[in-house]
Motif scaffolding. Structure first.
Motif, PDB file in Angstrom:
ATOM      1  N   SER A 230       0.821  -1.213   0.000  1.00  0.00           N
ATOM      2  CA  SER A 230       0.000   0.000   0.000  1.00  0.00           C
ATOM      3  C   SER A 230       0.853   1.260   0.000  1.00  0.00           C
ATOM      4  O   SER A 230       0.474   2.275  -0.593  1.00  0.00           O
ATOM      5  N   GLN A 231       2.022   1.202   0.630  1.00  0.00           N
ATOM      6  CA  GLN A 231       2.897   2.381   0.679  1.00  0.00           C
ATOM      7  C   GLN A 231       3.502   2.702  -0.673  1.00  0.00           C
ATOM      8  O   GLN A 231       3.701   3.875  -0.999  1.00  0.00           O
ATOM      9  N   VAL A 232       3.812   1.675  -1.468  1.00  0.00           N
ATOM     10  CA  VAL A 232       4.428   1.894  -2.782  1.00  0.00           C
ATOM     11  C   VAL A 232       3.401   1.758  -3.903  1.00  0.00           C
ATOM     12  O   VAL A 232       3.762   1.707  -5.082  1.00  0.00           O
ATOM     13  N   PHE A 233       2.112   1.687  -3.543  1.00  0.00           N
ATOM     14  CA  PHE A 233       1.011   1.599  -4.500  1.00  0.00           C
ATOM     15  C   PHE A 233       1.137   0.381  -5.415  1.00  0.00           C
ATOM     16  O   PHE A 233       0.795   0.453  -6.600  1.00  0.00           O
ATOM     17  N   GLN A 234       1.585  -0.736  -4.867  1.00  0.00           N
ATOM     18  CA  GLN A 234       1.576  -2.008  -5.600  1.00  0.00           C
ATOM     19  C   GLN A 234       0.330  -2.787  -5.172  1.00  0.00           C
ATOM     20  O   GLN A 234       0.383  -3.685  -4.333  1.00  0.00           O
ATOM     21  N   MET A 235      -0.802  -2.430  -5.736  1.00  0.00           N
ATOM     22  CA  MET A 235      -2.062  -3.037  -5.324  1.00  0.00           C
ATOM     23  C   MET A 235      -2.145  -4.509  -5.727  1.00  0.00           C
ATOM     24  O   MET A 235      -2.892  -5.276  -5.114  1.00  0.00           O
ATOM     25  N   ASP A 236      -1.373  -4.902  -6.759  1.00  0.00           N
ATOM     26  CA  ASP A 236      -1.319  -6.324  -7.101  1.00  0.00           C
ATOM     27  C   ASP A 236      -0.758  -7.119  -5.926  1.00  0.00           C
ATOM     28  O   ASP A 236      -1.258  -8.202  -5.593  1.00  0.00           O
ATOM     29  N   LEU A 237       0.254  -6.587  -5.286  1.00  0.00           N
ATOM     30  CA  LEU A 237       0.849  -7.243  -4.126  1.00  0.00           C
ATOM     31  C   LEU A 237      -0.119  -7.253  -2.948  1.00  0.00           C
ATOM     32  O   LEU A 237      -0.223  -8.262  -2.230  1.00  0.00           O
ATOM     33  N   VAL A 238      -0.826  -6.156  -2.747  1.00  0.00           N
ATOM     34  CA  VAL A 238      -1.791  -6.079  -1.643  1.00  0.00           C
ATOM     35  C   VAL A 238      -2.901  -7.105  -1.827  1.00  0.00           C
ATOM     36  O   VAL A 238      -3.240  -7.858  -0.898  1.00  0.00           O
ATOM     37  N   MET A 239      -3.488  -7.167  -3.013  1.00  0.00           N
ATOM     38  CA  MET A 239      -4.589  -8.088  -3.264  1.00  0.00           C
ATOM     39  C   MET A 239      -4.116  -9.540  -3.212  1.00  0.00           C
ATOM     40  O   MET A 239      -4.826 -10.418  -2.704  1.00  0.00           O
ATOM     41  N   ALA A 240      -2.912  -9.796  -3.724  1.00  0.00           N
ATOM     42  CA  ALA A 240      -2.365 -11.154  -3.656  1.00  0.00           C
ATOM     43  C   ALA A 240      -2.176 -11.582  -2.206  1.00  0.00           C
ATOM     44  O   ALA A 240      -2.477 -12.731  -1.832  1.00  0.00           O
ATOM     45  N   THR A 241      -1.699 -10.674  -1.371  1.00  0.00           N
ATOM     46  CA  THR A 241      -1.492 -10.984   0.047  1.00  0.00           C
ATOM     47  C   THR A 241      -2.813 -11.208   0.761  1.00  0.00           C
ATOM     48  O   THR A 241      -2.932 -12.096   1.612  1.00  0.00           O
ATOM     49  N   VAL A 242      -3.822 -10.415   0.423  1.00  0.00           N
ATOM     50  CA  VAL A 242      -5.142 -10.592   1.034  1.00  0.00           C
ATOM     51  C   VAL A 242      -5.707 -11.971   0.693  1.00  0.00           C
ATOM     52  O   VAL A 242      -6.284 -12.657   1.557  1.00  0.00           O
ATOM     53  N   LEU A 243      -5.541 -12.391  -0.566  1.00  0.00           N
ATOM     54  CA  LEU A 243      -6.019 -13.717  -0.957  1.00  0.00           C
ATOM     55  C   LEU A 243      -5.230 -14.816  -0.255  1.00  0.00           C
ATOM     56  O   LEU A 243      -5.797 -15.845   0.147  1.00  0.00           O
ATOM     57  N   LEU A 244      -3.922 -14.611  -0.108  1.00  0.00           N
ATOM     58  CA  LEU A 244      -3.118 -15.577   0.645  1.00  0.00           C
ATOM     59  C   LEU A 244      -3.592 -15.653   2.093  1.00  0.00           C
ATOM     60  O   LEU A 244      -3.679 -16.753   2.678  1.00  0.00           O
ATOM     61  N   LEU A 245      -3.903 -14.517   2.676  1.00  0.00           N
ATOM     62  CA  LEU A 245      -4.385 -14.479   4.051  1.00  0.00           C
ATOM     63  C   LEU A 245      -5.709 -15.222   4.186  1.00  0.00           C
ATOM     64  O   LEU A 245      -5.910 -15.997   5.142  1.00  0.00           O
ATOM     65  N   ALA A 246      -6.604 -15.018   3.219  1.00  0.00           N
ATOM     66  CA  ALA A 246      -7.889 -15.716   3.246  1.00  0.00           C
ATOM     67  C   ALA A 246      -7.701 -17.224   3.123  1.00  0.00           C
ATOM     68  O   ALA A 246      -8.361 -18.008   3.817  1.00  0.00           O
ATOM     69  N   ALA A 247      -6.786 -17.639   2.236  1.00  0.00           N
ATOM     70  CA  ALA A 247      -6.531 -19.069   2.055  1.00  0.00           C
ATOM     71  C   ALA A 247      -5.933 -19.695   3.308  1.00  0.00           C
ATOM     72  O   ALA A 247      -6.329 -20.782   3.740  1.00  0.00           O
ATOM     73  N   ALA A 248      -4.972 -19.006   3.941  1.00  0.00           N
ATOM     74  CA  ALA A 248      -4.334 -19.536   5.144  1.00  0.00           C
ATOM     75  C   ALA A 248      -5.325 -19.629   6.302  1.00  0.00           C
ATOM     76  O   ALA A 248      -5.345 -20.629   7.038  1.00  0.00           O
ATOM     77  N   ALA A 249      -6.163 -18.609   6.469  1.00  0.00           N
ATOM     78  CA  ALA A 249      -7.156 -18.632   7.541  1.00  0.00           C
ATOM     79  C   ALA A 249      -8.183 -19.729   7.303  1.00  0.00           C
ATOM     80  O   ALA A 249      -8.606 -20.420   8.247  1.00  0.00           O
ATOM     81  N   SER A 250      -8.599 -19.912   6.053  1.00  0.00           N
ATOM     82  CA  SER A 250      -9.558 -20.967   5.728  1.00  0.00           C
ATOM     83  C   SER A 250      -8.970 -22.349   5.994  1.00  0.00           C
ATOM     84  O   SER A 250      -9.654 -23.234   6.539  1.00  0.00           O
ATOM     85  N   LEU A 251      -7.722 -22.546   5.625  1.00  0.00           N
ATOM     86  CA  LEU A 251      -7.063 -23.832   5.867  1.00  0.00           C
ATOM     87  C   LEU A 251      -6.982 -24.128   7.362  1.00  0.00           C
ATOM     88  O   LEU A 251      -7.224 -25.266   7.800  1.00  0.00           O
ATOM     89  N   MET A 252      -6.646 -23.124   8.143  1.00  0.00           N
ATOM     90  CA  MET A 252      -6.577 -23.308   9.586  1.00  0.00           C
ATOM     91  C   MET A 252      -7.949 -23.622  10.160  1.00  0.00           C
ATOM     92  O   MET A 252      -8.085 -24.459  11.067  1.00  0.00           O
TER      93      MET A 252
END
Length: 271
Positions: A230-252
């Protein structure tokens, strides 16, 4: 029981149940695919700004780059490790403290207002305190996770213990059972569902604590990637991380569901 000895009505019922489960699973997958397809289509058609909202294809490219560079495993491993540590500590400490409060009604009455105040206290206010006390490292992040999940676990487990059937408790006392026997033979087994629900709630709370901690102080982890992106305006990285977070939380969360099934089978719980 063999299928041959089942009545035709029972076989028809089981068949409908399987079909219903299959339909639910397919609809879930279809809904997820439709959401990603709509997201990608809106991005390509110019209905949304791909630079701000990203797109599934750009997210996939970002995930591939993170995997190739080796950063994906580092950041995911860091967040998962901190989350599991906070989850286990919060659940164990919360359950032990709840048992102590049930064991001593006097102690429960003394600490009850403090637990209510701590539960209402915004936990983000404690972040800088933990950083000063424990330094800018995993310790402060795990402490933040405990601050969020511990009090909730104590209150939920304690309320469950107090709601145990009082008639059964009186019966065991009449038969000469000690407080320890009542705890092990009645209170804990009777609150199996409460314990499982506490585990399920703690999954989300633990991830919230870790991400909030990584927002404040972290050099690695999913929260760090979100802040950096978000600081460097790489929204692709932000959205990819959010999806990774959702996947990890769902797996847990699915791991908790699997544990619930195993414990129910082992303990003979039918509800």
């Amino acid at each position: 029981m063999d299928e041959q000895v089942l009545s035709p009505q029972r076989q028809l019922y089981l068949k409908k149940q399987k079909q219903r489960k299959a339909a639910v699973f397919l609809l879930r997958i279809g809904l997820l695919v439709a959401l990603f397809a709509a997201w990608e289509g809106a991005s390509r058609a110019g209905l949304i700004d791909a630079f701000i909202f990203s797109s599934p294809s750009r997210v996939w490219e970002t995930l591939v780059d993170l995997t190739v560079s080796g950063e994906l495993l580092i950041h995911v491993g860091t967040s998962v490790g901190e989350t599991v540590a906070g989850f286990v500590l919060g659940t164990l400490l919360g359950t032990v403290i709840a048992i102590l409060l049930w064991w001593s009604p006097f102690l429960s009455r003394v600490l009850d207002p403090y637990l209510v105040v701590l539960n209402a206290l915004p936990k983000t206010a404690l972040g800088p305190v933990f950083i000063v006390w424990m330094g800018a490292g995993p310790g402060s992040i795990i402490a933040m996770t405990l601050a969020i999940s511990l009090i909730v676990t104590i209150l939920e487990m304690h309320n469950g213990f107090l709601s145990t059937d009082p008639q059964k408790i009186r019966l065991m006392r009449t038969l000469g059972a000690t407080r320890r026997q009542i705890l092990l033979k009645l209170v804990l087994p009777a609150n199996f569902t409460t314990m499982i629900n506490a585990l399920k709630v703690n999954v989300g709370l633990s991830w919230v604590g870790v991400i909030m901690g990584e927002f404040l102080v972290s050099r690695a982890g999913l929260g760090y990637l979100i802040v950096y992106g978000s600081q460097v305006f790489q929204m692709d990285l932000v959205m990819a991380t959010v999806l990774l977070l959702a996947a990890a939380a769902s797996l847990m969360y699915w791991c908790i569901l699997w544990l619930e099934k195993v414990l129910k089978k082992y303990m003979g719980v039918t509800v």
